[in-house]
Design a protein around this motif. Structure first.
Motif, PDB file in Angstrom:
ATOM      1  N   ARG A   1     -20.911   9.938  -6.244  1.00 14.26           N
ATOM      2  CA  ARG A   1     -19.741  10.914  -6.417  1.00 14.26           C
ATOM      3  C   ARG A   1     -19.484  10.772  -7.754  1.00 14.26           C
ATOM      4  O   ARG A   1     -18.858  10.021  -8.780  1.00 14.26           O
ATOM      5  CB  ARG A   1     -18.225   9.634  -5.700  1.00 14.26           C
TER       6      ARG A   1
ATOM      7  N   ASP B   1     -15.241  -6.366  -2.181  1.00 12.33           N
ATOM      8  CA  ASP B   1     -14.612  -5.571  -1.470  1.00 12.33           C
ATOM      9  C   ASP B   1     -13.817  -6.513  -0.675  1.00 12.33           C
ATOM     10  O   ASP B   1     -13.961  -7.578  -0.339  1.00 12.33           O
ATOM     11  CB  ASP B   1     -15.507  -4.149  -0.234  1.00 12.33           C
TER      12      ASP B   1
ATOM     13  N   GLY C   1     -16.709  -1.370  -1.648  1.00  8.37           N
ATOM     14  CA  GLY C   1     -16.957   0.350  -0.679  1.00  8.37           C
ATOM     15  C   GLY C   1     -18.250  -0.096   0.535  1.00  8.37           C
ATOM     16  O   GLY C   1     -18.512  -0.907   0.664  1.00  8.37           O
TER      17      GLY C   1
ATOM     18  N   ILE D   1      -9.571   2.504   3.918  1.00 10.36           N
ATOM     19  CA  ILE D   1     -10.141   3.930   3.527  1.00 10.36           C
ATOM     20  C   ILE D   1     -12.117   3.682   2.724  1.00 10.36           C
ATOM     21  O   ILE D   1     -11.452   3.381   2.401  1.00 10.36           O
ATOM     22  CB  ILE D   1      -9.688   4.655   3.619  1.00 10.36           C
TER      23      ILE D   1
ATOM     24  N   THR E   1     -17.273   7.476   0.713  1.00 13.84           N
ATOM     25  CA  THR E   1     -17.798   7.330  -0.876  1.00 13.84           C
ATOM     26  C   THR E   1     -18.922   7.862  -0.663  1.00 13.84           C
ATOM     27  O   THR E   1     -19.740   8.703   0.391  1.00 13.84           O
ATOM     28  CB  THR E   1     -17.799   5.601  -0.572  1.00 13.84           C
TER      29      THR E   1
ATOM     30  N   ARG F   1     -12.748   2.419  -8.549  1.00 13.01           N
ATOM     31  CA  ARG F   1     -12.675   4.285  -8.554  1.00 13.01           C
ATOM     32  C   ARG F   1     -12.348   4.512  -7.060  1.00 13.01           C
ATOM     33  O   ARG F   1     -12.836   3.578  -5.829  1.00 13.01           O
ATOM     34  CB  ARG F   1     -13.748   5.153  -8.486  1.00 13.01           C
ATOM     35  N   ASN F   2     -11.114   5.476  -6.730  1.00 15.25           N
ATOM     36  CA  ASN F   2     -10.585   5.850  -5.508  1.00 15.25           C
ATOM     37  C   ASN F   2      -9.845   3.836  -4.583  1.00 15.25           C
ATOM     38  O   ASN F   2     -10.136   4.235  -3.019  1.00 15.25           O
ATOM     39  CB  ASN F   2     -11.960   6.192  -4.627  1.00 15.25           C
TER      40      ASN F   2
ATOM     41  N   GLY G   1     -13.562  -2.710  -5.228  1.00 10.91           N
ATOM     42  CA  GLY G   1     -13.345  -1.278  -4.196  1.00 10.91           C
ATOM     43  C   GLY G   1     -15.135  -1.292  -4.367  1.00 10.91           C
ATOM     44  O   GLY G   1     -14.768  -0.196  -4.117  1.00 10.91           O
TER      45      GLY G   1
ATOM     46  N   TYR H   1       0.555  -1.248   0.277  1.00 11.11           N
ATOM     47  CA  TYR H   1      -0.699  -0.099  -0.448  1.00 11.11           C
ATOM     48  C   TYR H   1       0.662   0.925  -0.426  1.00 11.11           C
ATOM     49  O   TYR H   1       2.350   0.814   0.433  1.00 11.11           O
ATOM     50  CB  TYR H   1      -0.778  -0.075   1.155  1.00 11.11           C
TER      51      TYR H   1
ATOM     52  N   ASN I   1      -9.977  -9.804  -3.338  1.00 14.82           N
ATOM     53  CA  ASN I   1      -8.968  -9.067  -2.809  1.00 14.82           C
ATOM     54  C   ASN I   1      -7.775  -8.920  -3.741  1.00 14.82           C
ATOM     55  O   ASN I   1      -7.278  -9.546  -4.268  1.00 14.82           O
ATOM     56  CB  ASN I   1      -8.249  -9.820  -1.378  1.00 14.82           C
ATOM     57  N   LEU I   2      -7.375  -7.086  -4.227  1.00 10.75           N
ATOM     58  CA  LEU I   2      -6.945  -7.367  -5.474  1.00 10.75           C
ATOM     59  C   LEU I   2      -5.543  -7.138  -4.382  1.00 10.75           C
ATOM     60  O   LEU I   2      -4.488  -7.638  -6.233  1.00 10.75           O
ATOM     61  CB  LEU I   2      -6.790  -5.578  -5.459  1.00 10.75           C
TER      62      LEU I   2
ATOM     63  N   GLU J   1     -21.649   3.137  -4.678  1.00 15.51           N
ATOM     64  CA  GLU J   1     -21.207   4.019  -6.451  1.00 15.51           C
ATOM     65  C   GLU J   1     -22.247   2.715  -6.841  1.00 15.51           C
ATOM     66  O   GLU J   1     -22.669   2.953  -7.663  1.00 15.51           O
ATOM     67  CB  GLU J   1     -19.561   2.934  -6.264  1.00 15.51           C
TER      68      GLU J   1
HETATM   69  C1  LIG Z   1     -12.411   4.838  -1.144  1.00 13.38           C
HETATM   70  S1  LIG Z   1     -13.102   3.259  -0.805  1.00 13.38           S
HETATM   71  C2  LIG Z   1     -13.401   3.419  -2.676  1.00 13.38           C
HETATM   72  C3  LIG Z   1     -15.505   3.230  -2.845  1.00 13.38           C
HETATM   73  C4  LIG Z   1     -15.600   3.247  -4.133  1.00 13.38           C
HETATM   74  N1  LIG Z   1     -15.661   2.490  -5.212  1.00 13.38           N
HETATM   75  C5  LIG Z   1     -16.020   4.905  -4.336  1.00 13.38           C
HETATM   76  O1  LIG Z   1     -15.501   5.288  -5.232  1.00 13.38           O
HETATM   77  O2  LIG Z   1     -16.467   6.259  -3.680  1.00 13.38           O
HETATM   78  C6  LIG Z   1     -11.596   2.284  -0.989  1.00 13.38           C
HETATM   79  C7  LIG Z   1     -12.325   0.791  -1.337  1.00 13.38           C
HETATM   80  O3  LIG Z   1     -11.060   0.043  -1.310  1.00 13.38           O
HETATM   81  C8  LIG Z   1     -11.253  -1.074  -0.621  1.00 13.38           C
HETATM   82  N2  LIG Z   1      -9.899  -1.645  -0.621  1.00 13.38           N
HETATM   83  C9  LIG Z   1      -8.747  -1.415   0.258  1.00 13.38           C
HETATM   84  N3  LIG Z   1      -7.835  -2.348  -0.520  1.00 13.38           N
HETATM   85  C10 LIG Z   1      -8.380  -3.547  -1.173  1.00 13.38           C
HETATM   86  C11 LIG Z   1      -8.157  -4.962  -2.108  1.00 13.38           C
HETATM   87  N4  LIG Z   1      -7.028  -4.913  -1.836  1.00 13.38           N
HETATM   88  N5  LIG Z   1      -8.895  -5.252  -2.284  1.00 13.38           N
HETATM   89  C12 LIG Z   1     -10.118  -4.677  -2.783  1.00 13.38           C
HETATM   90  N6  LIG Z   1     -10.261  -3.712  -2.209  1.00 13.38           N
HETATM   91  C13 LIG Z   1      -9.658  -3.002  -1.708  1.00 13.38           C
HETATM   92  C14 LIG Z   1     -11.061  -0.710   0.584  1.00 13.38           C
HETATM   93  O4  LIG Z   1     -11.725  -1.207   2.064  1.00 13.38           O
HETATM   94  C15 LIG Z   1     -12.786   0.164   0.481  1.00 13.38           C
HETATM   95  O5  LIG Z   1     -14.175   0.404   0.518  1.00 13.38           O
END
Ligand SMILES: C[S@@+](CC[C@H](N)C(=O)[O-])C[C@H]1O[C@@H](n2cnc3c(N)ncnc32)[C@H](O)[C@@H]1O
Length: 287
Positions: A91, A148, A121, A84, A87, A226-227, A119, A40, A210-211, A125
């Protein structure tokens, strides 16, 4: 220690020490609990940790490491901080507007639609997209996958219950995004909460992905991530982009967040830029 390409390349001695402490903490979290944040973005991880240290009255990252080894509760708080999940519905309304006007017309010519929100969240979205698909007459032919890594966020996404205070701002987003009705048509208000209509979930499947470790999923026509990439270092970002490329069908669309840049020297042959301002890309075949 692997170079973190999102970070400046020259550090003061103090910063170098802090980076080593951070590296050790992330290694401990991985070795003891199996949670892998090692790739990260250090700047974002550091920001979250500083905030948590203030709340808990902890002075240094190495002290956090000691606490994490012995205190599962604190460990879970830190994990939640790192995922994080800020959302909102619709958005970046300009993005949803571009989607409605420039991508949906192309999707209308497809016999069926597979969409992946990676992701996702707490789900806003995904509900935004479901609403838009309904308004554009595409909902019935769509299958939406919402994934997610954070199971707590995913549970909230599945429930689709949000604090009512947020609906005012979200309604504004919806209209700016070209919404054809009023947002309240798609939800009910109950005891201070907004509950998204169950019908919106009819074509949505929620599951964990999990990415960092998981691989590609099906033949998607459209992928949202996104994000999320903004919180990864370049190695992990490139891994995720490869997964998305493999998951897209011929000329499939990919949507990144407003502050994310998908293409660099290492992957510019994978996608064409479809809408630069709104971060919409299209899969290119030769990679
Ligand atoms: C800021 S939110 C984005 C939510 C939505 N996509 C948006 O743009 O409003 C980031 C999301 O990425 C997820 N995330 C973080 N690491 C991740 C991973 N390794 N694999 C999948 N999701 C992940 C977090 O749990 C979180 O829900």
């Amino acid at each position: 220690m692997e170079a973190n390409t999102e970070e400046p390349t020259t550090f003061s001695e103090e910063e170098q020490n802090e980076n080593l402490e951070l590296w050790a903490l992330l290694e401990v979290m991985y070795q003891k609990y199996g949670y892998d944040f090692r790739n990260y973005n250090y700047s974002s991880i550091r920001r979250q940790l500083k905030r948590r240290m203030e709340t808990e009255g902890i002075d240094s990252i190495s002290q956090i490491q000691h606490h994490v080894l012995n205190n599962k509760n604190l460990f879970h708080k830190i994990v939640t901080d790192f995922y994080i999940n800020v959302t909102e519905l619709f958005r970046d309304p300009a993005f949803f507007n571009a989607l409605r006007n420039h991508v949906i017309p192309i999707l209308k010519s497809y016999p069926s639609l597979k969409i992946w929100h990676a992701g996702c969240g707490t789900g806003q979205e995904v509900y935004s997209m479901a609403i838009m698909l309904m308004e554009e007459g595409l909902f019935e032919k769509a299958q939406i996958y919402a994934t997610d890594v954070n199971m707590e966020a995913l549970k909230k996404a599945q429930e689709g219950i949000y604090p009512v205070e947020l609906i005012k701002e979200d309604s504004h987003n919806y209209l700016e995004a070209g919404g054809l009705e009023t947002l309240t048509k798609y939800c009910t208000v109950n005891y201070g909460n907004v509950i998204m209509n169950a019908e919106l979930r009819k074509h949505i499947s929620f599951f964990d992905h999990n990415l960092v470790t998981d691989s590609s999923m099906g033949e998607m026509n459209l992928i949202f991530c996104r994000n999320v990439l903004i919180y990864f270092n370049n190695n992990l970002k490139q891994r995720a982009i490869r997964v998305f490329w493999e998951s897209l069908c011929h000329k499939g669309f990919f949507c990144a967040g407003a502050n994310e840049r998908l293409l660099g020297e290492e992957n510019q042959n994978m996608f064409d830029v479809y809408d630069d301002k709104n971060k919409i890309y299209r899969k290119r075949e030769a990679a």
